[in-house]
Every structure is written in structure tokens, then in C-alpha cells.
Design an enzyme around this catalytic site. Structure first.
Site, PDB file in Angstrom:
ATOM      1  N   TYR A   1     -23.398   6.936  50.085  1.00  0.00           N
ATOM      2  CA  TYR A   1     -24.711   6.843  50.718  1.00  0.00           C
ATOM      3  C   TYR A   1     -25.593   8.023  50.329  1.00  0.00           C
ATOM      4  CZ  TYR A   1     -23.034   2.881  53.376  1.00  0.00           C
ATOM      5  OH  TYR A   1     -22.544   1.638  53.715  1.00  0.00           O
TER       6      TYR A   1
ATOM      7  N   ASP B   1     -37.442   8.401  46.198  1.00  0.00           N
ATOM      8  CA  ASP B   1     -38.594   7.978  46.991  1.00  0.00           C
ATOM      9  C   ASP B   1     -39.239   9.196  47.636  1.00  0.00           C
ATOM     10  OD1 ASP B   1     -36.036   7.994  48.501  1.00  0.00           O
ATOM     11  OD2 ASP B   1     -37.328   7.602  50.214  1.00  0.00           O
TER      12      ASP B   1
ATOM     13  N   TYR C   1     -29.191  -2.743  51.041  1.00  0.00           N
ATOM     14  CA  TYR C   1     -30.199  -1.716  50.809  1.00  0.00           C
ATOM     15  C   TYR C   1     -30.905  -1.839  49.463  1.00  0.00           C
ATOM     16  CZ  TYR C   1     -27.697   0.558  54.654  1.00  0.00           C
ATOM     17  OH  TYR C   1     -27.112   0.835  55.860  1.00  0.00           O
TER      18      TYR C   1
ATOM     19  N   ASN D   1     -32.810  13.681  52.730  1.00  0.00           N
ATOM     20  CA  ASN D   1     -31.372  13.936  52.868  1.00  0.00           C
ATOM     21  C   ASN D   1     -30.627  13.908  51.543  1.00  0.00           C
ATOM     22  OD1 ASN D   1     -31.411  14.352  55.643  1.00  0.00           O
ATOM     23  ND2 ASN D   1     -31.171  12.166  56.097  1.00  0.00           N
TER      24      ASN D   1
END
Length: 215
Positions: free
Chosen positions: A70, A97, A17, A118
Site C-alpha cells: 500500500y 498525485d 484502487y 504518506n
């Protein structure tokens, strides 16, 4: 600590990622750590890695953090670090982001909801409110009918990569401005329209704090 700011770069762990749009917050964290000449190390009381230092001698202390988990579990580590360093919510800066901003755009915001993000959702829940500072790094909306969840987990497109390093540097500049001069001053500088746009001409990207305008 009165002069300490907790700066959290959001993203997901691992090489898979590292270069994706969703990890631009951690790219900014890496840039800040490099400026501090600090190395990320595992924190003893939080599920995170931190790098600490001062941008200038006598300036505010920055604790730059990246969660070990995460994106959707970002809240726990942020709350643990805020408690450990005695940092109020208003002195937590989250770099993330932002789909609702065009690529190559920065906005600074204090307070508000999570907007469906999230990572922010979990931080708001863990801190008991959304009154922390956000440095929103625009990544733009996905083209066509591409799913947003798939889009953010893809790497930046080649045309975007040409300006990505500059965007990351400008976001790091914004963080340093907030810590040194406060949110309002940083907003005025980062959000300032270009001279030509203010005069009614064609808009061009405004030089952001601590940077030169692009040629």
C-alpha cells in the site's frame, strides 16, 4: 548504473484502487511500460513489480516500478530497488498525485519534504532523505467539506476522465524528458507559460514536452 533511472509510480494494489486519484502515479507507470514494450514482472529482491527498457536505442535505461504494498509502505520497495540497481537518490523519479495542484497540471520538483503525502513520507524515511525527483500530477482539492483521505480514494469524476488519458501521457513525457535531458531542462519545458499568458493575454494550457497543445 550511470545511465539508469528508477521510476516509481505510487498507488495502492488491486482493482479496487486502480482507477482512483491516488493511483495516478501507477497509471503513468503503466503508460511508460507500454512505451517501452515491457511487461511488469515480480522483482526477485524487492516487494515490487518492474518493467525495464529504453525509450530510444542508446538512451537511458528506465526501471519502472510499482510497489506490491500500500501507499504508506512505498519506502521499503523503493530503497530495495535503488540498492539493487545501484541508483543514487538523485536518479529516482517518483510519480505521484498532488492535492495542492489543480487537476490537469504537472510540476517537476527535485528534493523537498513529503507535504503530508504518506507515500512520499515513507520514501523519504527509507532513502534517508528527500533529494529524489518528483513528477507531481495535480488532482486538485476535494470539493466542499469532503475529507481529503476519502477524496483521493475515489475515482476521477466524469469531466476529469475526458482529459485524464492526456494528462497521464504528458506525465510520462515528463519522465522521459528528465531521464534524457535532466531535471532543469524538463522543468523549463514542462513549466513554460503559454505564449498568450507570457504576452499578458488569457492563460491557456501550455503544450508539454513531447505533446501537442489541446485544440
Amino acid at each position: 548504473m550511470a545511465d539508469t533511472w528508477l521510476v516509481v509510480g505510487l498507488g495502492n494494489p488491486g482493482d479496487r484502487y486502480a482507477k482512483t486519484r491516488h493511483n495516478v502515479g501507477q497509471m503513468v507507470a503503466d503508460e511508460l511500460a507500454a512505451r517501452l514494450r515491457a511487461t511488469f514482472g515480480r522483482h526477485p529482491r524487492a516487494q515490487a513489480r518492474v518493467a525495464e527498457g529504453r525509450s530510444v536505442p542508446g538512451g537511458p535505461k528506465l526501471v519502472v516500478a510499482k510497489s506490491n504494498g500500500y501507499m504508506n509502505t512505498s519506502g521499503g520497495p523503493v530503497a530495495q530497488l535503488a540498492d539493487y540497481y545501484g541508483v543514487d537518490n538523485e536518479r529516482v523519479i517518483v510519480v505521484h498525485d498532488e492535492l495542492d495542484l489543480p487537476f490537469d497540471t504537472l510540476k517537476i520538483k527535485q528534493g523537498g519534504g513529503h507535504g503530508g503525502h504518506n507515500g512520499l513520507r515513507d520514501i523519504v524515511s527509507a532513502l534517508g532523505g528527500g533529494d529524489f525527483v518528483r513528477v507531481r500530477v495535480g488532482i486538485g482539492r476535494p470539493p466542499g467539506r469532503q475529507d481529503a483521505a476519502d477524496y483521493v480514494l475515489r475515482e476521477f469524476a466524469p469531466p476529469e476522465r475526458e482529459h485524464l488519458a492526456i494528462l497521464v501521457q504528458e506525465a510520462a513525457d515528463a519522465v522521459e524528458l528528465i531521464a534524457a535531458d535532466g531535471v532543469l531542462v524538463a522543468q523549463q519545458k514542462v513549466h513554460a507559460p503559454s505564449d498568450s499568458a507570457a504576452a499578458g493575454g488569457a492563460a491557456t494550457p501550455a503544450p508539454r514536452a513531447g505533446t501537442k497543445g489541446r485544440d
